[in-house]
Design an enzyme around this catalytic site. Sequence first.
Site, PDB file in Angstrom:
ATOM      1  CD  GLU A 117     -30.693  22.672   3.712  1.00 49.23           C
ATOM      2  OE1 GLU A 117     -30.914  21.272   3.742  1.00 49.23           O
ATOM      3  OE2 GLU A 117     -29.450  22.894   4.310  1.00 49.23           O
ATOM      4  CB  SER A 173     -54.077  52.185  61.384  1.00 47.99           C
ATOM      5  OG  SER A 173     -53.898  52.010  63.390  1.00 47.99           O
TER       6      SER A 173
END
Length: 814
Positions: free
Chosen positions: A90, A480
Amino acid sequence: MSRIFRTSRILAWLFLTGFSVAAITFASFYLYLRPGLPAVEQLTDIKLQTPLRVYSADNRLIAEFGEKRRAPITIEQIPTIQLQAFLAAEDANFYQHIGVDFKGLLRAAIELVTTGRIQSGGSTITMQVAKNYFLSRDRTFIRKFNEILLAVQIERELEKDQILELYLNKIYLGNRAYGLQAAAQVYYNRNINELSLAQMAMLAGLPKAPSAFNPLANPDRAQIRRNWILGRMRDLGYITPDAFELASSAPLTASYNAPATEVDADYVAEMARSELVSRFGEAAYTDGYSVTLTVHSNKQQAATEALRNGLHAYDHRHGFRGAIGNLELTDLSSDDIQRQLRNYPRIEALYPAAVTSVSDDEGRVALIARDLGPVQMDFSTMSWARTYRTESVTGPAPEHPSDIVSAGDVVYVEPVNADATEIGDELAVTNVALSQLPDVQGAVISLNAKSGAIEALAGGYSFNQSKYNRATQATRQPGSNFKPFVYLAGLERGLTPASIFNDAPIVFDDSQLETAWRPENSSGQFYGPTRLREALYRSRNLVSIRLLRDTGIQNTLNYIKQLGIPTEQIPADLSLALGSGLLTPMEVARGYAVLANGGFDVQPYLIQEIRASNGESLYSAPEVMLCEDECQLPHRDPFEEPVNIRPMKRLADERSVYILHSIMRDVIRRGTGRRALTLGRTDLGGKTGTTNDQRDAWFSGFNHDLATTVWVGFDQPSPMGRGEFGATAALPVWIDYMNVALNGTANAFMPQPNGIVTVRIDPATGKRARPGQEEGIFELFREEDAPPPLEAISGNGTTSPSNGSETSLPTELF
């Protein structure tokens, strides 16, 4: 000579004029644009968009939320050779220029003229930082001029290494990867300091064109770009010729690696995501928050797997519902079949597969499975597949593979190899078992009984299949499973485990019902006078109804509300004794946590800590303090930070809860929860639950430290079939989970409180046993509720009180 002189003067004036015009133009643009340029100081304050990460209590990654994958790092963490790879690609003159590299711009222009494309780029790294952080991507002259001015300004105010670090944390490198460290993880599943030279060069080639030079999308172009960068590194003296030759000949090794989640906890992750979004809005996805939850990875994984295995077990008991599709195999290649299988979703460990041939002689089926390729299935893995007819009826047992599948059928299979490994996008698996996606659903919630911390939660078979979290959203009848709260209300009002109630038929006329209500036991039988202890561990419905009638419906509702259990959807009639109200599994689990800890209030919570991207703690869950009466908070210096404590008061009498613990351990020792004896522990209590027509199956159980609830049923309530009780459908899931959750832990009993006595009683009457009575048993009582002393007959014929047998035996005898 004079002509040459005049020409030179003209050229000089033209040059000076052009330079002056350029300078004036540049100055004009600078003066015009300078006020609109952002301050460079903003760069040091910018928050890089970092995803939300969710971790377990033992720091295992559960999930990651956010569009951008980023893991910011410092320049000191990046190998020098990796920095040089980016500089070669770059901006080779990065450490020499002032933010604008005029040589680079000229080189880019020459490359464009000579080759038709730009390899090295004209923008410096500083210019890219200016563009990425501050400017739009519009291709205009004004934007480019702004970029140049801002680059020069950045160079004046920041160090070179600061600029390079900003660049390497911001750049987009394809596949949602922003920044160098994220890219290393996405493409190579490694940290940046673990990459090879060839891999470093590959990443350095991505900023210019993350799609065009992507090793996954365009491997040939990516390799050309990589090798060009390696050549630049050699020419710049960053690497030796030998290193260049070795790296440029290296094969491409990139593959897509999703965030490596370590715990299967999608429902928990969604709960955390929702909470963070409610706190921080959309910033939750971008500001890099890190959330630590209360769940433990091993318990969470156990809960997820136990629920899935339990739902598959139910599903297999009720038969095979047939193929999920069919393919016309004529002229279809393996690749064609794989493409068509993409129309069928993969769900957890279930892979769609097309049957290619069936051999009854060999007892084997050949298939092509999505992502697995060619596989085979033995008849032994299919023998469960009786034809489904109704929830209670299946067809005859299959005798051959052809009784189950035919060529062209698409079915779900799961790998048989427990140690299957991934090779590229496929698993190294050749043997599979027939399976199907369960229609039935379920939930598991496990709470720390003394703090309310959620230690594990599974809200369904698969979050990818259904986002509906049954653990927190499904309101169902507990059946229950609700009885312990009714019994505890009775114990607090003076009843005892030895209180006798008649287990006999009962009929209630209710003007709101079309017919009289005739409740009965699940067995359909009646057992006569029954002690409350036995009535609970054997889950006798008629005794529970008579108990509620004696205690009082409103008294019981008030007590249940006192325990913190929502009563809005609980009917104010005798059916509440059988759990006819509506509660979520989370609400049931919280109620059982109150029982487990001895009667203290607890509130379930999931988030232990929230940290900002810089590691600062933004929230920490308060420490829970269980208080008998008024909580006495620790003394603190007024200049210190406030004490982070959440006081929780007592909700139930500890002696009544202690007695209930004893009764509920009998549920496992000799009642409906006997299967849990396989855990080999003596500290566990619990209760099964089954609603009418087996629409819901429950099991909730605990020791003094941990409370866990399991629910199984259909999303749209419907019968699960004959024999599908809480002990059949839910209890095995609870056992599988608790086997892991309690592994390596000692028995945890509630300490015996003061005011508890042990009395030897006559099991037939519930009264004190007479001395020498053979059938006497020991029972626990609150001191004031113990049976009155027997009247002993003295030698002169008069009577005098006798305490009979009273002692303080350990609760393990009950």
